[in-house]
Design a protein around this motif. Structure first.
Motif, mmCIF file in Angstrom:
data_model
loop_
_atom_site.group_PDB
_atom_site.id
_atom_site.type_symbol
_atom_site.label_atom_id
_atom_site.label_comp_id
_atom_site.label_asym_id
_atom_site.label_seq_id
_atom_site.Cartn_x
_atom_site.Cartn_y
_atom_site.Cartn_z
ATOM 1 N N UNK A 125 -13.848 -72.835 -42.092
ATOM 2 C CA UNK A 125 -14.928 -73.840 -42.059
ATOM 3 C C UNK A 125 -16.274 -73.118 -42.105
ATOM 4 N N UNK A 126 -16.385 -72.052 -41.313
ATOM 5 C CA UNK A 126 -17.624 -71.267 -41.304
ATOM 6 C C UNK A 126 -17.869 -70.621 -42.668
ATOM 7 N N UNK A 127 -16.817 -70.069 -43.229
ATOM 8 C CA UNK A 127 -16.952 -69.378 -44.523
ATOM 9 C C UNK A 127 -17.401 -70.354 -45.615
ATOM 10 N N UNK A 128 -16.835 -71.547 -45.568
ATOM 11 C CA UNK A 128 -17.196 -72.586 -46.544
ATOM 12 C C UNK A 128 -18.683 -72.951 -46.400
ATOM 13 N N UNK A 129 -19.138 -73.073 -45.147
ATOM 14 C CA UNK A 129 -20.554 -73.392 -44.909
ATOM 15 C C UNK A 129 -21.450 -72.267 -45.426
ATOM 16 N N UNK A 130 -21.081 -71.034 -45.114
ATOM 17 C CA UNK A 130 -21.888 -69.883 -45.556
ATOM 18 C C UNK A 130 -21.944 -69.854 -47.090
ATOM 19 N N UNK A 131 -20.785 -70.041 -47.692
ATOM 20 C CA UNK A 131 -20.708 -70.021 -49.165
ATOM 21 C C UNK A 131 -21.680 -71.044 -49.775
ATOM 22 N N UNK A 132 -21.607 -72.270 -49.273
ATOM 23 C CA UNK A 132 -22.430 -73.334 -49.858
ATOM 24 C C UNK A 132 -23.911 -73.152 -49.555
ATOM 25 N N UNK A 133 -24.217 -72.674 -48.354
ATOM 26 C CA UNK A 133 -25.629 -72.438 -48.017
ATOM 27 C C UNK A 133 -26.196 -71.332 -48.905
ATOM 28 N N UNK A 134 -25.416 -70.268 -49.087
ATOM 29 C CA UNK A 134 -25.910 -69.167 -49.928
ATOM 30 C C UNK A 134 -26.046 -69.619 -51.389
ATOM 31 N N UNK A 135 -25.093 -70.427 -51.825
ATOM 32 C CA UNK A 135 -25.145 -70.917 -53.215
ATOM 33 C C UNK A 135 -26.440 -71.703 -53.465
ATOM 34 N N UNK A 136 -26.826 -72.532 -52.491
ATOM 35 C CA UNK A 136 -28.015 -73.369 -52.676
ATOM 36 C C UNK A 136 -29.308 -72.647 -52.315
ATOM 37 N N UNK A 137 -29.224 -71.696 -51.389
ATOM 38 C CA UNK A 137 -30.448 -71.020 -50.920
ATOM 39 C C UNK A 137 -30.229 -69.504 -50.944
ATOM 40 N N UNK A 138 -30.066 -68.930 -52.119
ATOM 41 C CA UNK A 138 -29.691 -67.510 -52.192
ATOM 42 C C UNK A 138 -30.727 -66.564 -51.583
ATOM 43 N N UNK A 139 -31.979 -67.020 -51.510
ATOM 44 C CA UNK A 139 -33.029 -66.142 -50.956
ATOM 45 C C UNK A 139 -33.066 -66.181 -49.428
ATOM 46 N N UNK A 140 -32.424 -67.161 -48.837
ATOM 47 C CA UNK A 140 -32.535 -67.336 -47.383
ATOM 48 C C UNK A 140 -31.460 -66.546 -46.655
ATOM 49 N N UNK A 141 -31.854 -65.704 -45.712
ATOM 50 C CA UNK A 141 -30.836 -64.969 -44.944
ATOM 51 C C UNK A 141 -29.962 -65.925 -44.141
ATOM 52 N N UNK A 142 -28.675 -65.639 -44.130
ATOM 53 C CA UNK A 142 -27.726 -66.437 -43.349
ATOM 54 C C UNK A 142 -27.066 -65.527 -42.321
ATOM 55 N N UNK A 143 -27.039 -66.009 -41.076
ATOM 56 C CA UNK A 143 -26.259 -65.317 -40.044
ATOM 57 C C UNK A 143 -24.945 -66.083 -39.940
ATOM 58 N N UNK A 144 -23.868 -65.436 -40.355
ATOM 59 C CA UNK A 144 -22.569 -66.100 -40.353
ATOM 60 C C UNK A 144 -21.904 -65.982 -38.996
ATOM 61 N N UNK A 145 -21.311 -67.074 -38.543
ATOM 62 C CA UNK A 145 -20.605 -67.064 -37.257
ATOM 63 C C UNK A 145 -19.536 -68.154 -37.276
ATOM 64 N N UNK A 146 -18.393 -67.808 -36.703
ATOM 65 C CA UNK A 146 -17.306 -68.785 -36.610
ATOM 66 C C UNK A 146 -15.965 -68.167 -36.929
ATOM 67 N N UNK A 147 -15.213 -67.836 -35.886
ATOM 68 C CA UNK A 147 -13.837 -67.387 -36.074
ATOM 69 C C UNK A 147 -13.651 -65.951 -36.497
ATOM 70 N N UNK A 148 -14.721 -65.166 -36.487
ATOM 71 C CA UNK A 148 -14.574 -63.774 -36.924
ATOM 72 C C UNK A 148 -13.783 -62.979 -35.884
ATOM 73 N N UNK A 149 -12.754 -62.268 -36.346
ATOM 74 C CA UNK A 149 -11.973 -61.458 -35.403
ATOM 75 C C UNK A 149 -11.584 -60.103 -35.968
#
Ligand SMILES: Cc1cc2nc3c(=O)[nH]c(=O)nc-3n(C[C@H](O)[C@H](O)[C@H](O)COP(=O)(O)O)c2cc1C
Length: 312
Positions: free
Chosen positions: A231-255
């Motif tokens: 779910x987190x990865x999907x959100x990061x993917x779509x946010x980056x796709x729409x806002x490639x210049x904006x830094x994203x801090x990814x979080x959710x389920x990383x292990x």
């Protein structure tokens, strides 16, 4: 001074992080982890527990449910000592680890967010705050009980209110519990966010079959841990796709280091780790060592080169 290899470093919104790896707000205990290994050998920055203007006692017990293999539910209710204590005591203690500190704050209105930021940066310890993470997942009394972060207008307003009085970078932490996280992220950027943190916990619930009742008194809780990674990865993917210049801090389920690499390749610039560290306290050190080994094996001079690479 950090001792993490330079390949793991990342500059985001003008802040130099010695590593892409940060803790997730609320799921971390700096003194405890620092006893196991120096934090600056495993982290690039520290995010505080979310604080509110006044101290909060949090929700009644029980507050957590373990979900073996997939994570946990929590209903902590933002228990925190309040902004004044955090500024007086927590900030200098966290800063002593030699890492950039991001202050996570929550409020019920744009004006209250702005007031907190004003209070924080006019405090004698305000200079210790490198950036602010706005936790936008709290109930919004102004809008009649919906979550603040669910409405584009209130998110834009909150960011506007805060960025107009603050020169430090503001990251907007987004809730996944919305129909269109890209619309909310876009509103945060319009309001002046320097970056987006995605995601906060996913709404979930559990039944105690012995008692034949909800496991947690409030029924609804925040689901976190390995099960929410897609779910987190999907959100990061779509946010980056729409806002490639904006830094994203990814979080959710990383292990794992592999999870970190996936997040970077999807578009994240930094990655936070939360729930898994309760079960595996050595995780920050282990991921750091694995990322370092990966860079050597791949002859990669900077993890930054991976950012968003899966899109092209
Ligand atoms: C016990 C607990 C407390 C949390 N407290 C906060 C908090 O105070 N502020 C916040 O923005 N997120 C909070 N979170 C959410 C995490 O920062 C993170 O966004 C979420 O757990 C997903 O990451 P993870 O799967 O790695 O835990 C909390 C999560 C947990 C498990």
């Amino acid at each position: 001074m950090s001792v993490v290899t330079p390949a793991l470093s990342m500059t985001v919104a003008g802040i130099d992080f010695a590593s892409v790896l940060l803790n997730a707000s609320g799921a971390f205990n700096a003194p405890f982890f620092n006893q196991l290994y120096p934090l600056n050998q495993a982290l690039g920055g520290i995010v505080t527990k979310t604080v509110t203007q006044e101290p909060l006692a949090g929700n009644p017990q029980a507050r957590t449910v373990e979900l073996p293999g997939i994570g946990m539910l929590n209903s902590i209710g933002l228990q925190n000592p309040g902004l004044a204590y955090t500024l007086d005591a927590d900030l200098p203690a966290l800063k002593a680890y030699g890492l950039p500190v991001i202050l996570s704050i929550s409020a019920h209105s744009s004006a209250a967010f702005a007031h907190m930021v004003e209070t924080a940066f006019s405090h004698p310890n305000g200079h210790l705050i490198e950036a602010v993470e706005l936790n936008l997942s709290c109930p919004n009394v102004e809008k009649g009980g919906v979550h603040f972060g669910s409405a584009a207008d209130s998110v834009r307003e909150a960011l506007n209110a805060v960025t107009s009085i603050c020169t430090r970078p503001i990251f907007a932490k987004l809730t996944p519990n919305v129909g269109d996280i890209v619309a909310i992220g876009g509103a945060a950027i319009e309001g002046g966010a320097a970056g987006l943190t995605a995601i906060n916990t996913v709404l979930g619930a559990s039944i105690d079959i012995r008692r034949r009742k909800p496991a947690l008194p409030r029924v609804s809780a925040g689901y976190s841990g390995p099960g929410i990674k897609p779910i987190a990865l999907h959100a990061i993917w779509n946010l980056h796709k729409h806002f490639p210049e904006t830094p994203i801090i990814g979080v959710g389920g990383v292990s794992s280091a592999e999870d970190v690499l996936e997040f970077l390749m999807a578009g994240a610039s930094l990655v936070q780790v939360g729930t898994i560290c309760f079960r595996e306290p050595m995780i920050f050190k282990a991921i750091t060592e694995q990322l370092q080994a990966y860079c050597v094996a791949e002859q990669l001079t900077s993890l930054g080169k991976l950012r968003g690479c899966a899109h092209v």
